[in-house]
Design a protein around this motif. Sequence first.
Motif, PDB file in Angstrom:
ATOM      1  N   ALA D  81     -27.107  18.016 -26.058  1.00  6.94           N
ATOM      2  CA  ALA D  81     -25.835  17.313 -25.953  1.00  6.94           C
ATOM      3  C   ALA D  81     -25.665  16.719 -24.562  1.00  6.94           C
ATOM      4  CB  ALA D  81     -24.685  18.269 -26.266  1.00  6.94           C
ATOM      5  N   LEU D  82     -26.014  17.506 -23.545  1.00  9.75           N
ATOM      6  CA  LEU D  82     -25.860  17.007 -22.185  1.00  9.75           C
ATOM      7  C   LEU D  82     -26.805  15.856 -21.920  1.00  9.75           C
ATOM      8  CD1 LEU D  82     -25.522  20.247 -20.037  1.00  9.75           C
ATOM      9  CD2 LEU D  82     -23.800  18.482 -20.360  1.00  9.75           C
ATOM     10  N   MET D 300     -20.763  19.427 -18.274  1.00  6.64           N
ATOM     11  CA  MET D 300     -20.626  20.754 -18.868  1.00  6.64           C
ATOM     12  C   MET D 300     -20.322  20.628 -20.347  1.00  6.64           C
ATOM     13  SD  MET D 300     -17.094  22.083 -17.128  1.00  6.64           S
ATOM     14  CE  MET D 300     -17.534  21.860 -15.431  1.00  6.64           C
ATOM     15  N   VAL D 301     -20.795  21.583 -21.079  1.00  4.15           N
ATOM     16  CA  VAL D 301     -20.618  21.515 -22.529  1.00  4.15           C
ATOM     17  C   VAL D 301     -20.589  22.932 -23.094  1.00  4.15           C
ATOM     18  CG1 VAL D 301     -23.069  21.434 -23.123  1.00  4.15           C
ATOM     19  CG2 VAL D 301     -21.411  20.300 -24.605  1.00  4.15           C
ATOM     20  N   VAL D 317     -23.246  24.533 -17.696  1.00  2.39           N
ATOM     21  CA  VAL D 317     -22.860  23.596 -16.651  1.00  2.39           C
ATOM     22  C   VAL D 317     -24.129  23.163 -15.940  1.00  2.39           C
ATOM     23  CG1 VAL D 317     -21.487  23.260 -14.591  1.00  2.39           C
ATOM     24  CG2 VAL D 317     -20.712  24.845 -16.333  1.00  2.39           C
TER      25      VAL D 317
END
Lengths: 605, 183, 302, 369, 173
Positions: D81-82, D300-301, D317
């Motif tokens: 995702a990041l 961050m996710v 993070v």
Amino acid sequence: MTMIFIFLGLSLLLSYVLSRKQPTLGAYFTIIASLAGLISVYLLRNSVGVTESFYYLNFQITTIGWYFAMILLTVYFTSAFFNPFWMDELIYPAAYNSLYLLSLVGTIGLFFAQDLMTLFICWETAVWSSMLIVQQGKSRQAAWVYFVISAIGSMSTLFAVLLTMYLSGTSEITGALTYFTTAPVAGALVFGAFILAGLTKIGIFPFHVWLPLAHGSAPHTFSPVLSGGLVKMGAYIAYLSVAVFPAYQVFGDSLKIQGVPLPIYGLMILGAASIVYGTLRAIQQEDAKRLLAYSSVANGGYILIGILMMDQMAFAGGLMHLLNHAVASAAAFLAIAAVAKRTGTTKMSELGGIIHRMPITYTVYLIAIISMAGIPPMGGFVSKWLIFQGLSEKGLILLATAAAFGSIGSYMYVFRPLSAVFLGQLAPKYEHIKEANPVMVTAMLILTAMSLLLGVLPNLVLKTIAKIQIELGINPIIVNGTATLTENGSVDMLQVFTVFGFGFLLILILFMVLPKSRRVGLMDTYTSAEFIHTPELLHYGHSFYAPFERLYEKWPSVLPLYKRMSMKLSELGEWAESFFFHPDPNRAVLWIVVVAIVVIIGGAQ
Amino acid sequence: MHEVQKNDRSLWEVVGDYFRANSIWMKWYCTGCGAIEMPPTMTSRFDMEQLGMGPMATPRQADVLLITGYLSTKTLRRVIYSYEQMQDPKYVVGFGSCTLNGGIYYDSYATINQLDKYLPVDLYIAGCMPRPEAIMNSFGELIEMIKKGEAKGWKHYKENHEWYKANQMDSLGEVIIHDEFHE
Amino acid sequence: MTLMNFIYGFLAVLGAFVFQTSLTGINRKVTARLQKRRGPKWYQQFIDIFKAFSKSSITHGWVYDFGAIMALGGIAATVIFIPVAGMQAFPGLDNIFVISYVLAVGMLGMAMSAAGSGNPWASIGVSRALTNMLAYDIPFMVVVFTLIYQHNTGSVSELASIQQGVGILGWNFFKLPLGGIVSVIALFGMLGKKPFDSFIAPAEIASGPMVEYGGKQLGMMFTLHELMTFIEVSLILNLFFGGGETLLIYMVKYAILYTFTNIVSGVMPRFKIDQAVTFFYKVPLGLAFIQGLLVIYLGWGY
Amino acid sequence: MKEVKLFLGPQHPGMHGNYSVHMYVDGDMIKKARPTPGFLHRGFEKLMERRLWMGNLALIPRICVVEPDINEMVYAMGIEALAGVEVPERAHWIRMMILELGRLAIHMMAIGGIGGPTGMYTATYWGIAQRDLILDLFEKITGARIYHMYIVPGGVRKDLPEGILEDVTKVLDQLEKNLPEYEELILRHPIIHARIKDNIMLPESVVWELGVTGIGMRSATGTENDLRKVKPYARYDQVEFDVPTATYSDALTRMQLKYQEMHQSIRIIRQVMEKMPKEGPVRTNFSAGSALRFTVPEGMVYTAVESSRGEYGYFIVSDGKEQPYRIAVRGASYPQGLLGIEKYLTGYRIDDASIWMDTMGVCSPEIDR
Amino acid sequence: MTNSMSNWIETLEKDLGVEVLDSPAKLQYFIDVEHTNVHQTLAYLRHVGFTQMSLLSCIDWIEQGKFQLICILMNWENGVHMLVRTMLDRENPEFTTITDIYPGAVYYEREIHEFFGVHFRGNPTYQKPLFLERWDDMPPLRKDFDPQAYSDSKFPRREHPHVFKTKVVEVTE
């Protein structure tokens, strides 16, 4: 025999005088007095049948009376050893000492009474003196309950005594009571009144309420006497009303269950109920003395059933159980009293690990409970075994089940003080207590030795019981050497003891041969590898049988019922009173008018 | 450090060692990941009981202490306590690389790096984590060691008690914690 | 009472131990087969016990040792009382109440020793064990009372010999089927087999009374367990399955009965202790009463 | 003293894992319970900051020992995702298969494992042996029995081996055949019912108060609150499966839900084998040249998956360097394992304590980290 | 993102008066609030359906001298994760407990105190040690704590003597 009474009466006064000066001295005097009583009563063993009169009181020596008196005196004698150490805790030590001896006089008089009036007077003496002692203990309420329940017994005794004397025209016990063979209806009434007195005194369900209260809160030295001794007065009354009173003939026509007339069977059911009830309640108790008190209720059930059976085995068992229970229960109470002397409490959850400080007291308690639970080779086993044999021989399966329940349930309740008071973690606050005083230890050891002796050589007592049985005209229990024979089986306790000793020796050798163990502290114990340093938190003593107790904790207790009854009664009284004594003068005028009219009309007729 | 000499065993000890070798009761201290391979080892597939081994409830009853994985300091205190509650002769088996050298947690602030500084380990089982086959294999090895009288870590611990204690104190500060977390 | 009696008694204890311990070992294998595995060697139980004896041990005070000795001594004495295929070390001492009460000496000794260790788990285990005893013993006692009433004797060997010689239908198990079922259920309770083993439940109370035992005391407890098993199975065997005419028949019957309990308990979880009490007082006690009433009032079962 | 202090763990046969509960017991009633975690504390969150993004792959499965694959999955999802990387289609399906096999394994262990505290050892023996067959499958696919390190950021580590699908089918067939037997032996046994039915309740209000997720929540509330349904990851939106629910959450219900979930997992795996692309890449590379020392863009996710015990999440993070800046782990059993024990173990009996721990799904390593 | 979802976000923004930020993952948003406003934000969010608190965590931004608290909430109705962030002063980290809004946070707060040293007013138990026992250093998850150094000082490593056996190859002619 009169000499004994005179002697005891004098020593009663003497102990009062001595106690006024120096309480401990008076207390030591009670030991001497009861010992003298014990010896002199023992010497009477061969003069059965002798009658004597002392003013209006008539006494006769009988085997059964002698047997009962010996039990009582043993208990009084051994408990008296504890008296000197409780003097400073009592409010009226002088009164205590003299009342102690007075109740002794009363009970012995009861067992030797020849006529009904003597019986009644001695009964009252014992009850009143013991009540005055009980109220010196922790709670006044206990004394009141004791008084009320005893009053029921006294009233019904008085009623039975007067009715018997009126109907039969004689006051001599045997003669008066055998009269009722010819008058069964009045006999049933007298039987009922008599047995009611017995039941209240033994503490049979549902008249047991006074027993735990009184035992629990009486002075620690008097509890053994209450449980081991005074309860046996009730057993004597029960004996009178089945054995001397021709109960089996009077109820001969009624429905019979396995050969037992229905009213007597009903009483046995009450006995069974008190076995079950006493066991269940004893399991619940948190206080060691109350626990033992409930165990007295349960054991009273055995005694009652045994006496009511009037046969070869169970009757002998019942009579022997009297002695066994008196000895064991007194020893257990004394052991707890010794602990209470050192620690100041009888609450089981507050004690623990006392064995490490008072090993002899522990041994005494252990042997006492082995006897109480009816485990060989102690005394309790033989009597329970005889009762079992009698019950199963007759096929009284319900009673037998209750007896078995009480017997196995007793493992549970007797083990609990053993575990919670003596075993387990020793709390730091009891780190410095000492073993009981040698005087107390002597008394406890006497009882312990008796327990053991009764277990190994039960025939010493069974011979006397066989004599009683012959007097009553029932098949006597057969003893042969060390063996006790019954119709469906025999037991030789000496052999059992020997084999047990052999097994023990075998294992002891094995144990000694193996490497020696290393001593570790009590706190070095498995705690799931976590650390703990507070011994109190590792001592499991509260709600010991919680899962089992929960099964019947919702069951109603009898005491609230009585309370409600007394409340209703006093309401009724107030209500009735309000009719007559009302502030409103009109009511009074109304009553006067009503009474006047009734009198006038009545007079006119 | 004092080494235990290869001593001659008395006949009693030889016989005793035969029994001990064929009946190993283990205290399976579930200290870490390695514990997850113990159930398969114990149950039907690998059936440890055929070696005469079985789990026991408390350290008093057990012969062998299985340290199944990494040891945090908090656990190590309990492990030492458990070990000291066991009865002689007792053996220690370290599972996986974590007990050997800290394994993957070599730089963690909470786990120790080398078990044999604190407890006498008789046998290490390598792997992260050791497979059931490896565990069974090494139990075979342990049995051989006990039979020959070579598993004498417990004697070693007794004789070098100060050394072990000093190590424990250095790393843990206090083995038997005196704070009981009473609330 | 001669020296021969004592030698015979000693041999009886030894024989009972050897027989029951090998049977336990074999049964561990049977259980293993039930659980789809190979299981230990048949003599594993011997090794376990001797291993325990060979280890060092600790003590928590004299009552801890004394209780263990008293327990094992009491049990050993009880084994001497048990009649095996008509043989007895001390004839005339096999009254059923004597046996079941001398057994209690062992129980009490073990309880005392366990509680003397000062461990709360042990005390909880003991409290459960005593409760369990109250649960299974009452139905069993009712059946025993019925038996004594029916046969007019309380001697175990006589009760056993009465059933012999008439074939399999002479067994009390078939004469008093309800009582027989009750006694077999009670046997599960006596042996502490599942579902009535909550007093040693490891997952709840860490093996209960055994929690502090190690070394020779643990070995003694294991020996005690074997001897106790022998007494209890023998009691049921003599009372309900006709004992044995010869030693061989006795042993075969014994093995079958014991293996049966073992297999059944293999697929049972354990009751909580109060559930066990409720169970015993609902089903077996009811059955035992029905049996008793049938025998006493209807004369059925003769 | 009225109360006795007893310890359930860390070294107690009734405690699965290295965890301790201090119980203050009166009789057999737990009056007060205090969880004591930390025996398995290794400082993962600190260690992960010190390792490379790639190096952490070896670390993360060890956070939850019994069900390691979910760790790899959330970690990979977070990084993907990041970094905005799209995973190849086939990798999604393989991941699903691994996750569901993992779920089967842990449920099998749980169903067999209830034999421990209730004393039904035969069930434990059978159940764990059955689970071992699934571990064999893992070994064939990934090369390891427990810690697979198979799901990596960007896909899976390697393609499925030849003929594995037949093996999976065989194991599933056998499992499906045996499951009714286990149900008969465990979930329908009257004595087990006596112990776990109407016992160890989890009321709906408690679910919200503690934040219990997973089977606990679904069995109490009756809602289909399953992350696979609510916010589907991988390709869970393309397979059909039911979420078993109930509105009365006693221990038995929760065991039954586990049993039903096993059937659903088998159903999912069968669909996966049918629907997955038969060929294709299984892994995308991050940045060319430095496969081991790849970097992740700043940001961050929070990613979460549905584990067997509920929502299992990582909060990641990144400061754009080769190492993560901070990773926080939400263990699925954190709510019931700490606050749940403190507040709701009281009032139960010591007989029930270990069943409580078992059926509430308290997994100590993910609490301690 | 569906239309209804964006409407819903807009309502949130309007009611809270803060900006709802997008995140790299789908169905996930950030909210940055002052630490004094956190409680009313959380209370509001709980009211609109964020009934579950998934995680309460902390980040040590050592260069800025700040701690960042993150409270991750979840709404099971639409599967949205909401990350509420707030900054605390690193020198004097103090915060008021959120246990009255999310009772499940009590142990998270204890953990954050243990690992970061943040104080939580109103949580009576936050100062008790949870995972660590007899901890004698600074809170370990702070960035300036070096676990390697701590480990080296406390836990001795196994020394691997790097001895390689060299095989002597005899060259024969």
